[in-house]
Design an enzyme around this catalytic site. Structure first.
Site: not given
Ligand code: CDT
Length: 306
Positions: A46, A106, A123, A142, A172, A197
């Site tokens: 991502e 995204n 996304k 985000e 993600c 990420n």
């Molecule tokens: N990039 C992304 O979606 N990361 C989220 C982190 C969540 S914490 C706010 C994930 O679900 O891995």
């Protein structure tokens, strides 16, 4: 047999002041390696071209424009498309998209070796928050920087390495939602590609999520998604310490039995590969998860009620 060699091209950290050229150079080297290892599909993470910028607050959203791609390919990303052509590899790329009419998403694309985009996904499940949160040590903005994706969860039958393959994508946080998987399962998806990420520390942890469960939860959702929808997944991390904040790696390739076929062991640039016999999708699809026979949508109304 319909078989494919799949690769996850995990990226180590990309620092805030590093340009696209640094990331793209590293990605091209991973594609060369993928070619040497016989891979036909390469999945990058991502937001693969920059640092995970939603950790940085900008009062004026226009000041964040430099993180977005307004053209794909662009001069900066063209080497990826050239490498795909040279090596005959299809690739999945996550990036921040700014559309000509000013919408920000995204996004991920799946590109064939001729440089044509076979599938685009934006996304849907955007985690985090919209405004600066003084309580958090690290922001996760985000909801400030992206609109909710407007394409649903499309699956297309794409020609990949001489086969027709039902491919879909998620990004993600989507992986944690069974709905993302099931909507694609209902379209007979055979290969789900996803980049992530994920910070090693959950800033919303209220004492209940032990550190060691972070990777477990990631794998749990991907393995369950593959098993319950009889598909393969390539799940690729951006990993390591980025702008002083740690993202976990543990990229995996999973089969329709929910088994991990390959797993990254570093938190840097690393390529992992696995042989996928797409015939394996048939078992779940024709027995325990034969949707036509056993699904009971009449009992699931609450899932789509607002
Ligand atoms: N990039 C992304 O979606 N990361 C989220 C982190 C969540 S914490 C706010 C994930 O679900 O891995």
């Amino acid at each position: 047999t319909r078989s494919l060699v799949l690769a996850a091209a995990q990226l180590g950290p990309i620092q805030k002041d590093e340009g696209r050229d640094v990331a793209v150079g590293r990605m091209v080297r991973l594609m060369e390696k993928a070619h040497r290892m016989g891979a036909q599909v390469v999945v990058f993470p991502e937001l693969a071209l920059t640092t995970f910028f939603p950790r940085w607050y900008e009062e004026e959203i226009a000041n964040a424009d430099h993180w977005y791609e307004s053209a794909m390919p662009s001069n900066a990303t063209a080497p990826l498309f050239e490498a795909a052509r040279k090596f005959g590899i299809a690739f999945h790329l996550g990036y921040a998209e700014k559309t000509p009419d000013g919408h920000r998403f995204n996004t991920a694309i799946f590109v064939n070796p001729n440089g044509e985009t076979m599938l685009k996904y934006r996304k849907v499940h955007l985690p985090g928050h919209k405004d600066y949160d003084p309580i958090r040590k690290v922001q996760h903005l985000e909801k400030r920087y992206f609109e909710v994706g407007d394409l649903g969860f499309p699956v297309v039958r794409a020609p990949v390495a001489g086969h027709e393959v039902n491919v879909g994508m998620m990004i993600c946080n989507d992986r944690r939602w069974p709905e993302s998987w099931r909507v694609m399962g209902l379209q007979q998806v055979e290969l789900v590609m996803l980049g992530y990420n994920t910070p090693s520390l959950n800033m919303d942890n209220r004492g209940f999520e032990a550190h060691h469960l972070r990777v477990f939860h990631s794998h749990l959702t991907i393995q369950a998604g593959c098993y319950q929808n009889a598909c393969f997944a390539v799940a690729t991390a951006k990993a390591g310490t980025e702008d002083g904040h740690e993202l976990f790696g543990h990229s995996i390739i999973v089969n329709p039995q929910g088994e991990i076929m390959a797993q990254a062991t570093s938190w840097g640039d690393e390529l992992i590969v696995a042989d996928a016999d797409l015939g394996m999708c048939e078992l779940g699809r024709s027995t325990i998860f034969n949707f036509a026979k056993h699904r009971r949508p009449e009992a699931y109304g609450r899932i789509t009620a607002q």
